[in-house]
Design an enzyme around this catalytic site. Structure first.
Site, PDB file in Angstrom:
ATOM      1  N   GLU A  67       0.842  -1.203   0.000  1.00  0.00           N
ATOM      2  CA  GLU A  67       0.000   0.000   0.000  1.00  0.00           C
ATOM      3  C   GLU A  67       0.877   1.253   0.000  1.00  0.00           C
ATOM      4  OE1 GLU A  67      -2.646   1.617  -0.189  1.00  0.00           O
ATOM      5  OE2 GLU A  67      -4.415   0.408   0.240  1.00  0.00           O
ATOM      6  N   GLY A 130      -5.706   2.455  15.695  1.00  0.00           N
ATOM      7  CA  GLY A 130      -4.921   3.011  14.607  1.00  0.00           C
ATOM      8  C   GLY A 130      -4.075   4.176  15.072  1.00  0.00           C
ATOM      9  N   ASP A 147      -2.233   9.145  18.392  1.00  0.00           N
ATOM     10  CA  ASP A 147      -1.966   8.011  19.264  1.00  0.00           C
ATOM     11  C   ASP A 147      -3.060   6.954  19.149  1.00  0.00           C
ATOM     12  OD1 ASP A 147      -1.990   6.665  22.208  1.00  0.00           O
ATOM     13  OD2 ASP A 147       0.004   7.426  21.699  1.00  0.00           O
ATOM     14  N   ASP A 155      -5.919   5.258   7.794  1.00  0.00           N
ATOM     15  CA  ASP A 155      -5.658   4.433   6.620  1.00  0.00           C
ATOM     16  C   ASP A 155      -4.833   5.135   5.552  1.00  0.00           C
ATOM     17  OD1 ASP A 155      -6.365   1.854   5.137  1.00  0.00           O
ATOM     18  OD2 ASP A 155      -7.042   3.381   3.722  1.00  0.00           O
ATOM     19  N   ASN A 202     -11.479   5.414   2.781  1.00  0.00           N
ATOM     20  CA  ASN A 202     -10.239   4.747   2.392  1.00  0.00           C
ATOM     21  C   ASN A 202      -9.270   5.684   1.674  1.00  0.00           C
ATOM     22  OD1 ASN A 202      -8.301   2.938   1.256  1.00  0.00           O
ATOM     23  ND2 ASN A 202      -9.747   1.270   1.455  1.00  0.00           N
ATOM     24  N   ASP A 251     -10.326   1.580  -3.521  1.00  0.00           N
ATOM     25  CA  ASP A 251      -9.281   1.639  -2.506  1.00  0.00           C
ATOM     26  C   ASP A 251      -8.585   2.999  -2.586  1.00  0.00           C
ATOM     27  OD1 ASP A 251      -7.149   0.920  -0.685  1.00  0.00           O
ATOM     28  OD2 ASP A 251      -7.476  -1.170  -1.204  1.00  0.00           O
ATOM     29  N   SER A 252      -7.269   3.008  -2.624  1.00  0.00           N
ATOM     30  CA  SER A 252      -6.518   4.271  -2.600  1.00  0.00           C
ATOM     31  C   SER A 252      -6.581   4.977  -3.951  1.00  0.00           C
ATOM     32  CB  SER A 252      -5.068   3.999  -2.214  1.00  0.00           C
ATOM     33  OG  SER A 252      -4.992   3.475  -0.905  1.00  0.00           O
TER      34      SER A 252
END
Length: 340
Positions: A67, A130, A147, A155, A202, A251-252
């Site tokens: 990714e 995450g 944090d 993401d 995303n 997606d990305s």
């Protein structure tokens, strides 16, 4: 026996014989020789201008989830390996290096600051831990910006011209949209909600002038176009859904210098390209997808100063590992660090 009863029996017997005799000529759906057509595209996208990328670099024989590819100032291509949390680099000599070692923070996205620092988005436990961690240009000196206790699944991210950045929160499902898009100003002291209530927000990108934000929603297959009033607010009537993707799943994404949007289609082995109005104008296929290979296409990088597109994908359980592919897009990439 009554005549009506005999007629009924004759009709029933004839029907049974007819069913038995005609079974071999029954219209039947058959898969093509390639299999179950997981590579098939929707009718609305089938006749788009289409090219097939070429293999460029084999990362590993294992099915690593790659990714976040991005080029640094030296022309090296960096990207993340999601499950292991590491950041990898293909240098200008074609050698694979480890920029950030495997770690428990995870990694899902990557953006490179103009000063060379690596901003790495991590999914943590894939539920609610995450994070966003910053490393120096050598992958050392980690500094946590977001944090794990904040409850996000960070993401992907993109910088803006003010020194801040937008990020996507991958949380939620198609029926429980608890993720969204957030903005972090340059001082990193606050996290401002921009688009709440999303199902697995995303991919994220900015238009060349930085005034339009693009977001993919993985869980619902939507492409959002957001006109920004300023860095932290949306212009009146500025947030719209401009495209509904077919099948799994957007997606990305990246944007070229003409404002075209390149969206990786996860589970389809291709990248769909849309113009600034959100209308599809072309697609890049990955070789082997017609036989079910490299369907797990996640992201791409546009190489500054060129029209070259570098696509990352893995082959799942089909045995060909993880690969980077290359093709040319419609327009040149945005200048390096153009939004910073």
């Amino acid at each position: 026996m009554q005549k009506s009863t005999l007629v009924a029996l004759a009709i029933a017997l004839t029907s049974r014989l007819s069913l038995a005799d005609n079974s071999d000529t029954l219209p039947t759906l058959n898969y093509p020789t390639q299999g179950q057509q997981l590579y098939a595209t929707a009718a609305a996208e089938k006749d788009l201008l289409t090219i097939t990328a070429q293999p460029w670099f084999k990362v590993t024989g294992e099915a690593w989830q790659l990714e976040g590819p991005a080029f640094d100032r030296q022309g090296n291509l960096l990207f993340v390996e999601v499950l292991g949390g590491q950041v990898l680099k293909v240098d200008t000599q074609g050698q694979l290096q480890v920029a950030v070692a495997k770690n428990a923070r995870g990694s899902a996205g990557l953006a490179i600051h103009k000063d060379g620092r690596l901003f790495v988005a991590g999914l943590g436990n894939y539920v609610d831990t995450g994070n966003l961690t910053v490393y120096d240009a050598n992958g050392k000196k980690p500094e946590v910006i977001i944090d794990a206790n904040k409850g996000f699944l960070v993401d992907d991210l993109v910088f803006d011209a003010h020194g801040g950045f937008y990020f996507t929160d991958l949380k939620g499902t198609s029926t429980e949209p608890t993720g969204g898009v957030y903005y972090v100003p340059a001082d990193h002291k606050s996290i401002v909600p921009i688009l709440p209530n999303m199902a697995n927000a995303n991919g994220i990108a900015l238009s060349p002038d930085g005034k339009r934000l693009w977001v993919t929603e993985f869980g619902t297959g939507l492409l959002h176009r957001v006109e920004l009033k300023d860095a932290q607010s949306i212009a009146p009537f500025g947030a719209v859904v401009v495209y509904r993707f077919h099948g799994p799943s957007p997606d990305s994404m990246r944007v070229d210098a003409d404002g075209n949007v390149y969206v990786a289609q996860y589970s389809q082995g291709r990248v769909l390209v849309l113009n600034p109005n959100g209308l599809p104008i072309g697609q890049i296929l990955l070789p082997g997808r017609e036989a079910g290979h490299f369907l797990f296409s996640t992201s791409m990088a546009l190489k500054p100063g060129t029209r070259e597109v570098y696509l990352v994908a893995n082959d799942g359980d089909r045995g060909q590992g993880s690969m980077i592919f290359r093709a040319r897009g419609f327009a040149q990439a945005l200048p390096l660090f153009s939004h910073q």
